[in-house]
Every structure is written in structure tokens, then in C-alpha cells.
Enzyme design. Structure first.
Site, PDB file in Angstrom:
ATOM      1  N   LYS A 185      10.479  -8.322   1.319  1.00 33.75           N
ATOM      2  CA  LYS A 185       9.191  -8.655   0.709  1.00 33.75           C
ATOM      3  C   LYS A 185       8.020  -8.375   1.637  1.00 33.75           C
ATOM      4  O   LYS A 185       6.896  -8.215   1.185  1.00 33.75           O
ATOM      5  CB  LYS A 185       9.170 -10.102   0.194  1.00 33.75           C
ATOM      6  CG  LYS A 185       9.320 -11.192   1.213  1.00 33.75           C
ATOM      7  CD  LYS A 185       9.231 -12.558   0.552  1.00 33.75           C
ATOM      8  CE  LYS A 185      10.509 -13.356   0.654  1.00 33.75           C
ATOM      9  NZ  LYS A 185      10.988 -13.606   2.020  1.00 33.75           N
ATOM     10  N   LYS A 216      17.121  -2.239   4.045  1.00 33.01           N
ATOM     11  CA  LYS A 216      17.170  -3.224   2.950  1.00 33.01           C
ATOM     12  C   LYS A 216      15.782  -3.430   2.355  1.00 33.01           C
ATOM     13  O   LYS A 216      14.773  -3.255   3.043  1.00 33.01           O
ATOM     14  CB  LYS A 216      17.776  -4.536   3.436  1.00 33.01           C
ATOM     15  CG  LYS A 216      16.805  -5.521   4.015  1.00 33.01           C
ATOM     16  CD  LYS A 216      17.457  -6.863   4.266  1.00 33.01           C
ATOM     17  CE  LYS A 216      16.399  -7.825   4.800  1.00 33.01           C
ATOM     18  NZ  LYS A 216      15.821  -8.690   3.781  1.00 33.01           N
ATOM     19  N   LYS A 274      13.400  -6.324  13.043  1.00 34.40           N
ATOM     20  CA  LYS A 274      11.980  -6.661  12.802  1.00 34.40           C
ATOM     21  C   LYS A 274      11.075  -6.001  13.840  1.00 34.40           C
ATOM     22  O   LYS A 274       9.870  -5.878  13.619  1.00 34.40           O
ATOM     23  CB  LYS A 274      11.772  -8.170  12.869  1.00 34.40           C
ATOM     24  CG  LYS A 274      12.507  -8.935  11.814  1.00 34.40           C
ATOM     25  CD  LYS A 274      11.581  -9.497  10.769  1.00 34.40           C
ATOM     26  CE  LYS A 274      12.395 -10.137   9.663  1.00 34.40           C
ATOM     27  NZ  LYS A 274      11.792 -10.209   8.396  1.00 34.40           N
TER      28      LYS A 274
END
Ligand code: AQP
Length: 337
Positions: free
Chosen positions: A207, A204, A117
Site C-alpha cells: 500500500k 509484492k 524497505k
């Protein structure tokens, strides 16, 4: 036996959430985990987890309701699953604190998700600083699971490391307090455990990826789905095959198609092997549109009836709070609170 899983209200659910998790939750409502043994299922819209990426309060509230509507549209049935907002059950954070007080920071340092992240991307060249909540996210996830004494946790591949940590924390807690308070939960993975980005098939699908083109959402129109798949990277190696390392783009399309057809990727290749890229994309588009369109339409219908969605969540929260209070009372007694 009890199944627990959750999803963050961090945007519209994407195809990876659906194929990696949500569809599994729907199927588990009518499938036995072991012959002759029934199980309960708890599904949480984990709005406390969503705070790990700071967001506008109005948006978080709106996206929490939209996520609940999308889950109902996917087939989560309130008569078979307890659907609830995580923040409505205070015992999640109470248990998280108790677990955090015995989880070594080194265990959290080993987790890869918070590192991914914080990775710089072309769209976000200056990633944010590491906040405590992002580092301790897996402890909250362990609390979610252990609070309900879940035996099974259906998740995508990206959450497997966190589930292993939850198992370690459970064992460490039992050892520390010399009581078998928690049992080790087991992961349930689908065949399509990791759907990849349509922009960069080595990452990956997510959203909250800033690049819209990278994902198909459960709210996309047929035209949006078609355009996104059309632009997905492939290669010029000719006939279709399944080799995620050498051919990540083509293999991602094959595995999406295979998941939607409920066959293994290698079985799908037997059907798709002679196609060119354009033909492959055409078939994948048809399969995705057929899966997404009814969910999109049902979500829209439910969003016009927010009182119904709210009533479902409130009923789920009553059930979840009762189960959690009973469990927390035992834990609190064990740790001397
Ligand atoms: N690409 C994926 N392929 C398969 N499964 C996936 N999941 C997520 N992405 C994929 C699974 O979806 C469930 C819910 O995920 P989450 O919302 O709790 O958090 P996440 O894993 O971080 O999902 P996103 O979409 O990437 O959300 P953001 O962008 O907010 O971080 C989980 O079971 C997950 O494994």
C-alpha cells in the site's frame, strides 16, 4: 483459542492486504479453527508500527480512522472481533521492551523485510537510513501477538518470517524465566498469500509503494481498476498458464482471479487456459470490480459517520486493554517488575 492480527494504517488497503489477510479475518469470524471449539479474534490497526516510516501526524491520525472504516466495510463485525488501535493499549510497548531486552540483534539482522524497505528503486534512488524502530518492528509484532496469548495469526507470506521470530522469542522467554508464560502461535495463510505488484510482478503489492499503478486499492473506482489491470505487464507466450517464475505477470493475474473465485490457480487455468491476454484481463477486471466496489461504497458511507467508527474502536480498546492488563500483570510478575 485466540486469533490476533494487525494492519498498518499506512494508506488505503490494497488487494494483497485483502486477499492475503483481511478476507481471512472476516471468514474466521464464522469459521471454527477446530471442530466444536470457539475462538476470540483481536484485530489491531497497528499505528505504532506505522511510525517505523516517519509520517505527518495528521495523516497518520486520518489514515488510522480510514483503515478502521475500511476493515468494517470489508466485514469485520465488532460483535465478533475486537477491533482496536494498537497505541490505545500501552502494554504492547511495555511487553515489547521486555522482549527486546532478551532478543539478540543477530535475530533481527536476519529479517528480510527491513532490508527490502531500504532497497533503492527507480522512484526512490536514495533509500533512508535504517532506524532502530524499523529494525525492532518484529519485536513489537511479537509483543502484539504474545500479549494476547494468540494461538493463531492469519497473515500474508511477507509476515511469516516475523511470526517465526515471535515463536522463537516466546520459547527464549520461557527458557530464560523457566516458566511456560507464552505458547507458540501458528500462522494461518490464505491461498493468495502473496499478491504481486501490477507494475513489477516480481515484487509484492504494497500500500505504500510510491507507484500508484502498482496496486489496486479498496478505494479505487471501477475505471481505475480497469486501467491498472489493462496496463499490468504480461508476456507474449500465448495461452494462459500458471508459472510464477517463467510468467510472473500472467500468473499474478491468474492467482488474483483464482483467489476471488475461491479456487486454486491451477483450477482457474482450466477455465482461463484458452484466453488471450486481453480476455484474461477483462475477466480479472470484472472479478476485482465485483469484490472492491461494495467495499469502496461501504467505506465511503462509514467515513461520513466517523463517530460510529470511533465508538467501535473505543469499545474494542476497552476490551483489549482489559485482556492486555491481565496478561501484562502476569508477565511483569514473572520478570520481577
Ligand atoms: N501483497 C500482499 N499479498 C498478500 N498479503 C499481503 N499483506 C501485505 N501485502 C500483501 C498482508 O497484509 C497484512 C497487513 O499488512 P501490514 O499493513 O501490516 O504491512 P505490510 O505487510 O508491510 O503491508 P503493505 O501493504 O506492504 O504495507 P506497507 O506498504 O506500509 O509496508 C499482513 O498480514 C500482510 O502479510
Amino acid at each position: 483459542m485466540r486469533v490476533f492480527s494487525g494492519i498498518q494504517p499506512t494508506g488505503v488497503p490494497q488487494l494483497g492486504n485483502y486477499l492475503g489477510s483481511i478476507r481471512n479475518w472476516v471468514q474466521l469470524q464464522t469459521r471454527e479453527l477446530e471442530p466444536g471449539r470457539r475462538h476470540e479474534q483481536y484485530i489491531s490497526v497497528v499505528n505504532l508500527h506505522a511510525l517505523t516510516v516517519p509520517r505527518d501526524p495528521q495523516r497518520l491520525r486520518r489514515e488510522t480512522g480510514e483503515m478502521a472504516a475500511a476493515l468494517l466495510a470489508c466485514g469485520i463485525d465488532p460483535r465478533r472481533s475486537v477491533l482496536f488501535r494498537q497505541a490505545a493499549v500501552p502494554a504492547h510497548t511495555q511487553l515489547m521492551w521486555a522482549l527486546a531486552c532478551l532478543t539478540p540483534v543477530g535475530w533481527l539482522n536476519r529479517m528480510t523485510q527491513w532490508k527490502s524497505k531500504l532497497q533503492a528503486t527507480p522512484e526512490d534512488p536514495a533509500p533512508p537510513a535504517l532506524l532502530t524502530g524499523l529494525l525492532t518492528y518484529p519485536v513489537l509484532m511479537a509483543a502484539d501477538i504474545l500479549l494476547y496469548q494468540a494461538t493463531h495469526v492469519p497473515v500474508g507470506d511477507d509476515q511469516v518470517q516475523h511470526l517465526e521470530l515471535a515463536r522463537d522469542i516466546a520459547a527464549h522467554f520461557n527458557k530464560t524465566y523457566k516458566r511456560r508464560v507464552f505458547r507458540a502461535p501458528t500462522a494461518i495463510l490464505t491461498a493468495s498469500r502473496r499478491v504481486m505488484s501490477l507494475r513489477d510482478p516480481t515484487r509484492k503489492m504494497s500500500k505504500s509503494d510510491p507507484v500508484e499503478q502498482s496496486r489496486i486499492t479498496l478505494a479505487d473506482s471501477d475505471d481505475q481498476i480497469r486501467a491498472k489491470i489493462q496496463r499490468a505487464p504480461t508476456d507474449s507466450l500465448g495461452a494462459v498458464s500458471f508459472d510464477p517464475v517463467a510468467r510472473p505477470g500472467v500468473s499474478n493475474l491468474v492467482s488474483i482471479y483464482a483467489a476471488l473465485r475461491d479456487v486454486a490457480p491451477h483450477a482457474a487455468v482450466a477455465e482461463l487456459g484458452t484466453l488471450n491476454n486481453a480476455q484474461l484481463k477483462g475477466l480479472v477486471t470484472d472479478a476485482v470490480v465485483a469484490a472492491v466496489a461494495p467495499i469502496r461504497d461501504e467505506t465511503r458511507r462509514l467515513l461520513r459517520d466517523p463517530e460510529h467508527v470511533e465508538a467501535v474502536l473505543r469499545a474494542g480498546e476497552d476490551t483489549a486493554r482489559a485482556a492486555a492488563a491481565e496478561s501484562w500483570a502476569q508477565i511483569a510478575e514473572c520478570i520481577g517488575l
